[in-house]
Design a protein around this motif. Structure first.
Motif, PDB file in Angstrom:
ATOM      1  N   HIS A  50      -2.975  -2.522  -3.030  1.00  0.00           N
ATOM      2  CA  HIS A  50      -3.934  -1.555  -2.710  1.00  0.00           C
ATOM      3  C   HIS A  50      -3.863  -0.066  -3.285  1.00  0.00           C
ATOM      4  N   ASP A  51      -4.758   0.253  -4.029  1.00  0.00           N
ATOM      5  CA  ASP A  51      -5.168   1.455  -4.278  1.00  0.00           C
ATOM      6  C   ASP A  51      -4.502   2.280  -5.504  1.00  0.00           C
ATOM      7  N   LEU A  84      -8.501   2.186   5.142  1.00  0.00           N
ATOM      8  CA  LEU A  84      -7.523   1.085   4.922  1.00  0.00           C
ATOM      9  C   LEU A  84      -7.113   0.346   6.138  1.00  0.00           C
ATOM     10  N   ALA A 139       0.844  -1.322  -0.070  1.00  0.00           N
ATOM     11  CA  ALA A 139       0.119   0.279  -0.073  1.00  0.00           C
ATOM     12  C   ALA A 139       0.792   1.260  -0.023  1.00  0.00           C
TER      13      ALA A 139
END
Length: 482
Positions: free
Chosen positions: A154-155, A48, A24
């Motif tokens: 993530h993301d 998150l 992340a």
């Protein structure tokens, strides 16, 4: 811990191989320094971290992310253990922060993916920095992942990592989850590097989104821009590899939040908050990052008009707005803060009284215990983003309403609207409709409010963070029944 004694510094040791790796943009902890120079780490606020901490603990995983501070020197931050997690810091220079993070991630992708509420900026040097930082994250993951490990990326800051990581470690099982909206062709097509982003995401075995519409957008773009065949929830690549895409709406640890809300000290603090703002009949509450996507100005305008029209009075209702500082070096956010604070000043200048403000505005961050007290102090939670992937604040409010009281006003443009159907759903661009929702929330029958809150709490208890993570990871593992 003995009062007055600082905790030991986190135990540092070389990065170990892990069968479960989270990648992340940020580490799940923030670094703080005491006046005496003692370095401390505390769990970061935000959706998150809240969602993944229990998953990390259960799986004894490693987390790769940026510590939040820029470092232009040669000193490397070593891996360390904190809060039950093995953490691997990534180094970002001040140029990386300016071009990869503030630039491409938040000046290009963020506005583009949020329906161009603000205009995205397309700079080639930002893209170059984004590519280089994604490469560093991919290499770090390749180094720490055990043979055949599961890696969960993530993301929007790291959309190139899946493809890069697959090239380095084809043995890995790679998942990607996007926490923000994913735009349709009409918006995504503006991006000069649109095909590179799509190929980056297709490096994953499973690509997760908050809403079904976002997954459909991704598959449609994969077919239209890259020419891949798509069937149902999957894209079939030229080499025969299958990439699946679907909606996995993120949630919260409801039990943890409810336990905090039930504490006597939380209830006492909630009453203190009401007393401090004049103890009105009803308290509206907004809690948001100070971001142009959150619809803060629209909700304040609606409340202001109700006061101006005599539909509400400060004795009947007051508005408490928490705006967590965000991206304060970016000009758009500086301007947004000025606009919001000027509007709050107009509201209080026209309708505030000594000891009874019409509106209380707090530009600050709060720990979870204080947030729980705020949720308990409120009667009406106002969550009106112009566009949002999910919005966990709405779910946190419900988790804290263990007595089945309170009303949720929720934007239909938040992912949470798909699940929390008993909320008062609104179009935040429709100020008149928002005004009616505020009045309806103030005047709702307690029995009706309780019925709706009970239904939302029941749903949230069944669809908590564990279910979200387990559903995603089981599908990533290829469980045939999923």
């Amino acid at each position: 811990m003995t009062p007055g004694v600082a905790p030991d510094k986190p135990k540092r040791r070389p990065a170990m191989k892990s069968a479960f790796v989270v990648v992340a943009n940020r580490l799940p902890v923030d670094q703080t320094t005491d006046p005496d120079g003692t370095v401390r780490w505390r769990r970061s606020p935000g959706g998150l971290v809240t969602a993944l901490e229990p998953v990390m603990r259960a799986n004894k995983g490693a987390w790769i992310g940026w510590s939040g501070s820029s470092d232009d020197g040669d000193e490397r931050q070593e891996p360390f253990d904190e809060a039950g997690m093995h953490l691997i810091p990534m180094q970002l220079t001040s140029d990386d922060v300016e071009e990869y993070y503030e630039g491409f991630s938040n000046g290009t992708l963020w506005p583009l993916y949020h329906d161009v509420i603000a205009q995205p900026v397309f700079h080639r040097e930002w893209w170059d920095a984004y590519t280089k930082v994604n490469e560093r994250f991919a290499r770090a993951a390749a180094e720490v992942a055990d043979e055949g490990a599961v890696v969960w990326v993530h993301d929007y800051q790291l959309q190139l990592v899946p493809e890069m990581l697959r090239a380095l470690r084809p043995d890995l099982r790679i998942g990607f989850f996007l926490h923000i909206p994913f735009p349709p062709n009409e918006l995504f097509a503006r991006l000069p590097w649109r095909r590179q982003i799509l190929r980056g995401l297709l490096g994953a075995d499973l690509v997760g989104f908050q809403r079904p519409g976002a997954a459909a957008n991704f598959l449609r773009l994969t077919r239209r821009m890259l020419g891949h065949q798509t069937q149902a929830d999957r894209a079939i690549l030229a080499d025969g590899r299958i990439v699946r895409a679907g909606a996995f709406p993120i949630s919260i640890d409801m039990a943890e939040l409810e336990e905090i809300a039930r504490r006597p000290e939380t209830e006492a603090r909630a009453q203190e908050i009401r007393d401090e703002i004049g103890n009105p009949d009803k308290v509206f509450l907004g809690i948001d990052r100070l971001d142009y996507t959150k619809g803060i100005g629209e909700r304040i305008k609606a409340f202001f008009e109700l006061l101006n029209e005599g539909e509400l009075s400060p004795e009947e209702a007051t508005f408490l707005q928490v705006a967590t500082p965000s991206r304060e070096r970016v000009e758009e956010y500086k301007a947004l803060r000025n606009d919001v604070e000027l509007l709050v000043g107009r509201v209080n200048g026209a309708h505030g009284r000594i000891g009874r403000p019409a509106m209380t505005y707090l530009h600050n961050s709060f720990v979870r215990t204080e947030l729980a007290a705020l949720y308990r102090a409120a009667d009406v939670m106002v969550v009106t983003p112009l566009r949002d992937g999910m919005n966990l604040v709405a779910k946190e409010f419900i988790a804290c309403r263990y007595d089945n009281t309170g009303t949720l006003i929720l934007s239909e443009f938040a992912g949470a609207a798909d699940e929390l159907r008993q909320a008062l759903l609104v179009n935040p661009y429709d100020v008149d409709g928002l005004k009616q929702a505020l009045l309806q929330a103030v005047r709702v029958e307690p029995r009706e409010a309780s019925r709706k809150m009970r239904a939302m709490r029941r749903y949230l208890a069944e669809h908590d963070v564990d279910r979200w993570a387990n559903t995603f990871l089981e599908k990533l593992a290829g469980r045939p029944e999923l």
